[in-house]
Structures are given as C-alpha cells and as structure tokens.
Design a protein around this motif. Structure first.
Motif, PDB file in Angstrom:
ATOM      1  N   PRO A 197       0.775  -5.676   1.818  1.00  0.00           N
ATOM      2  CA  PRO A 197      -0.121  -5.748   0.659  1.00  0.00           C
ATOM      3  C   PRO A 197      -0.236  -4.439  -0.106  1.00  0.00           C
ATOM      4  N   CYS A 198      -0.789  -4.565  -1.296  1.00  0.00           N
ATOM      5  CA  CYS A 198      -1.119  -3.424  -2.144  1.00  0.00           C
ATOM      6  C   CYS A 198      -2.566  -3.024  -1.857  1.00  0.00           C
ATOM      7  N   LEU A 199      -2.813  -1.710  -1.811  1.00  0.00           N
ATOM      8  CA  LEU A 199      -4.107  -1.189  -1.388  1.00  0.00           C
ATOM      9  C   LEU A 199      -4.599  -0.088  -2.313  1.00  0.00           C
ATOM     10  N   TYR A 200      -5.901   0.166  -2.214  1.00  0.00           N
ATOM     11  CA  TYR A 200      -6.527   1.339  -2.801  1.00  0.00           C
ATOM     12  C   TYR A 200      -7.230   2.056  -1.663  1.00  0.00           C
ATOM     13  N   VAL A 201      -7.069   3.378  -1.565  1.00  0.00           N
ATOM     14  CA  VAL A 201      -7.735   4.176  -0.538  1.00  0.00           C
ATOM     15  C   VAL A 201      -8.693   5.129  -1.231  1.00  0.00           C
ATOM     16  N   GLY A 202      -9.935   5.151  -0.765  1.00  0.00           N
ATOM     17  CA  GLY A 202     -10.941   6.033  -1.347  1.00  0.00           C
ATOM     18  C   GLY A 202     -11.820   6.661  -0.297  1.00  0.00           C
ATOM     19  N   MET A 203     -12.710   7.539  -0.752  1.00  0.00           N
ATOM     20  CA  MET A 203     -13.721   8.120   0.135  1.00  0.00           C
ATOM     21  C   MET A 203     -15.048   8.121  -0.593  1.00  0.00           C
ATOM     22  N   THR A 204     -16.132   8.043   0.179  1.00  0.00           N
ATOM     23  CA  THR A 204     -17.458   7.926  -0.417  1.00  0.00           C
ATOM     24  C   THR A 204     -18.532   8.445   0.521  1.00  0.00           C
ATOM     25  N   GLY A 205     -19.647   8.827  -0.053  1.00  0.00           N
ATOM     26  CA  GLY A 205     -20.831   9.173   0.727  1.00  0.00           C
ATOM     27  C   GLY A 205     -21.724   7.954   0.934  1.00  0.00           C
ATOM     28  N   LEU A 206     -21.305   6.817   0.388  1.00  0.00           N
ATOM     29  CA  LEU A 206     -22.054   5.564   0.519  1.00  0.00           C
ATOM     30  C   LEU A 206     -21.451   4.707   1.624  1.00  0.00           C
ATOM     31  N   VAL A 229     -19.111   0.431 -11.889  1.00  0.00           N
ATOM     32  CA  VAL A 229     -19.837   1.693 -11.752  1.00  0.00           C
ATOM     33  C   VAL A 229     -18.929   2.703 -11.057  1.00  0.00           C
ATOM     34  N   GLN A 230     -18.536   3.751 -11.773  1.00  0.00           N
ATOM     35  CA  GLN A 230     -17.598   4.758 -11.256  1.00  0.00           C
ATOM     36  C   GLN A 230     -16.402   4.066 -10.607  1.00  0.00           C
ATOM     37  N   ALA A 231     -15.891   3.067 -11.289  1.00  0.00           N
ATOM     38  CA  ALA A 231     -14.859   2.207 -10.713  1.00  0.00           C
ATOM     39  C   ALA A 231     -13.459   2.743 -10.972  1.00  0.00           C
ATOM     40  N   ASN A 232     -12.618   2.599  -9.985  1.00  0.00           N
ATOM     41  CA  ASN A 232     -11.195   2.807 -10.197  1.00  0.00           C
ATOM     42  C   ASN A 232     -10.683   1.587 -10.957  1.00  0.00           C
ATOM     43  N   ARG A 233      -9.844   1.799 -11.944  1.00  0.00           N
ATOM     44  CA  ARG A 233      -9.409   0.678 -12.788  1.00  0.00           C
ATOM     45  C   ARG A 233      -8.649  -0.388 -12.009  1.00  0.00           C
ATOM     46  N   PHE A 234      -7.874   0.019 -10.996  1.00  0.00           N
ATOM     47  CA  PHE A 234      -7.126  -0.968 -10.230  1.00  0.00           C
ATOM     48  C   PHE A 234      -8.056  -1.796  -9.335  1.00  0.00           C
ATOM     49  N   GLY A 258      -0.112   7.907   5.145  1.00  0.00           N
ATOM     50  CA  GLY A 258       0.316   7.132   6.299  1.00  0.00           C
ATOM     51  C   GLY A 258       0.568   5.668   5.970  1.00  0.00           C
ATOM     52  N   LEU A 259      -0.310   5.080   5.180  1.00  0.00           N
ATOM     53  CA  LEU A 259      -0.133   3.679   4.797  1.00  0.00           C
ATOM     54  C   LEU A 259       1.084   3.510   3.891  1.00  0.00           C
ATOM     55  N   ARG A 260       1.276   4.447   2.973  1.00  0.00           N
ATOM     56  CA  ARG A 260       2.444   4.380   2.084  1.00  0.00           C
ATOM     57  C   ARG A 260       3.721   4.514   2.913  1.00  0.00           C
ATOM     58  N   GLU A 261       3.730   5.439   3.882  1.00  0.00           N
ATOM     59  CA  GLU A 261       4.903   5.613   4.747  1.00  0.00           C
ATOM     60  C   GLU A 261       5.178   4.364   5.581  1.00  0.00           C
ATOM     61  N   ALA A 262       4.127   3.591   5.864  1.00  0.00           N
ATOM     62  CA  ALA A 262       4.281   2.345   6.632  1.00  0.00           C
ATOM     63  C   ALA A 262       4.711   1.177   5.737  1.00  0.00           C
ATOM     64  N   GLY A 263       4.905   1.444   4.443  1.00  0.00           N
ATOM     65  CA  GLY A 263       5.416   0.407   3.552  1.00  0.00           C
ATOM     66  C   GLY A 263       4.399  -0.260   2.656  1.00  0.00           C
ATOM     67  N   TYR A 264       3.123   0.082   2.822  1.00  0.00           N
ATOM     68  CA  TYR A 264       2.098  -0.492   1.950  1.00  0.00           C
ATOM     69  C   TYR A 264       2.222   0.114   0.558  1.00  0.00           C
ATOM     70  N   GLY A 265       1.831  -0.665  -0.454  1.00  0.00           N
ATOM     71  CA  GLY A 265       1.637  -0.095  -1.781  1.00  0.00           C
ATOM     72  C   GLY A 265       0.259   0.537  -1.770  1.00  0.00           C
ATOM     73  N   VAL A 266       0.138   1.795  -2.211  1.00  0.00           N
ATOM     74  CA  VAL A 266      -1.150   2.500  -2.108  1.00  0.00           C
ATOM     75  C   VAL A 266      -1.445   3.252  -3.399  1.00  0.00           C
ATOM     76  N   TRP A 267      -2.693   3.105  -3.862  1.00  0.00           N
ATOM     77  CA  TRP A 267      -3.209   3.965  -4.927  1.00  0.00           C
ATOM     78  C   TRP A 267      -4.336   4.775  -4.340  1.00  0.00           C
ATOM     79  N   GLN A 268      -4.262   6.072  -4.520  1.00  0.00           N
ATOM     80  CA  GLN A 268      -5.309   6.977  -4.029  1.00  0.00           C
ATOM     81  C   GLN A 268      -5.532   7.999  -5.119  1.00  0.00           C
ATOM     82  N   ALA A 269      -6.741   8.062  -5.651  1.00  0.00           N
ATOM     83  CA  ALA A 269      -7.003   8.947  -6.790  1.00  0.00           C
ATOM     84  C   ALA A 269      -7.631  10.263  -6.362  1.00  0.00           C
TER      85      ALA A 269
END
Length: 111
Positions: A39-48, A61-66, A100-111
């Motif tokens: 699958p295609c993924l988005y990876v993020g970090m948060t204090g929430l 709200v402070q959304a990544n477009r993807f 790591g996820l990209r190296e494992a073949g996943y599609g990844v967006w990380q901003a």
C-alpha cells in the motif's frame, strides 16, 4: 503552579492512503521503488494522540494534502510499538520509519 508536559508524549503514525494517490506525480517521483503489491502510506509525527491527529488531517486542520484527499485509516500495526516518545526521538523516528517502509517496498510520503 503551571502544568508540565509529559516528556514522552509525542508519537509517530502511519496513514493508509488510497491507491489513487499513485496518480499524483510528486508521490510517484518520491517512490521509484514502490512495490505495487504494497500500500501507499503517509508517515507523520505529532504531540497529539494519533487518532486525533488523523481526524484533524481529515478535517483539513494542518492537513497534509495527500492525507486530506486520499487518507483511508491509521495503520497502528506499523507504529504503535514506538509510541510514546520524546519530541526529538519522534522527529528522528518519523524519518527512520519512512525510510524503512520505503525500503520495504511501500509507497511513502513523509513531509
């Protein structure tokens, strides 16, 4: 007396994206080695809490477009083991997890 924040209250999180995100040139360009069976993924970090952060993405709200356009659900099986952690650790883990996820073949967006 002021409330002190817990030092370990940051999280990394992973969002499953619709396969339609693959039609986005920037996403395709960022993932030349994507295994179409993963699958295609988005990876993020948060204090929430990741659930609250995902809800904010989906509400624009402070959304990544993807995530806003293609977000399906959280994938806690890919991140829960790391949480919670201090801010700096979460910043580093966001990048490491995406790599790591990209190296494992996943599609990844990380901003």
């Amino acid at each position: 007396m002021p409330r002190r924040k817990r030092p370990d209250h940051h999280h990394v999180y992973v969002v499953l994206l619709s396969e339609r995100v693959w039609n986005e040139p920037a996403y395709r360009k960022a993932n030349p080695g994507h295994d179409v069976l993963k699958p295609c993924l988005y990876v993020g970090m948060t204090g929430l809490d990741p659930d609250l952060r995902f809800d904010k993405h989906m509400a624009g709200v402070q959304a990544n477009r993807f995530v806003l356009k293609y977000g399906v659900r959280l994938m806690p099986e890919l991140y829960e083991v790391y949480n919670p952690m201090p801010y700096e650790a979460a910043r580093e883990m966001e990048v490491e997890l995406a790599i790591g996820l990209r190296e494992a073949g996943y599609g990844v967006w990380q901003a």
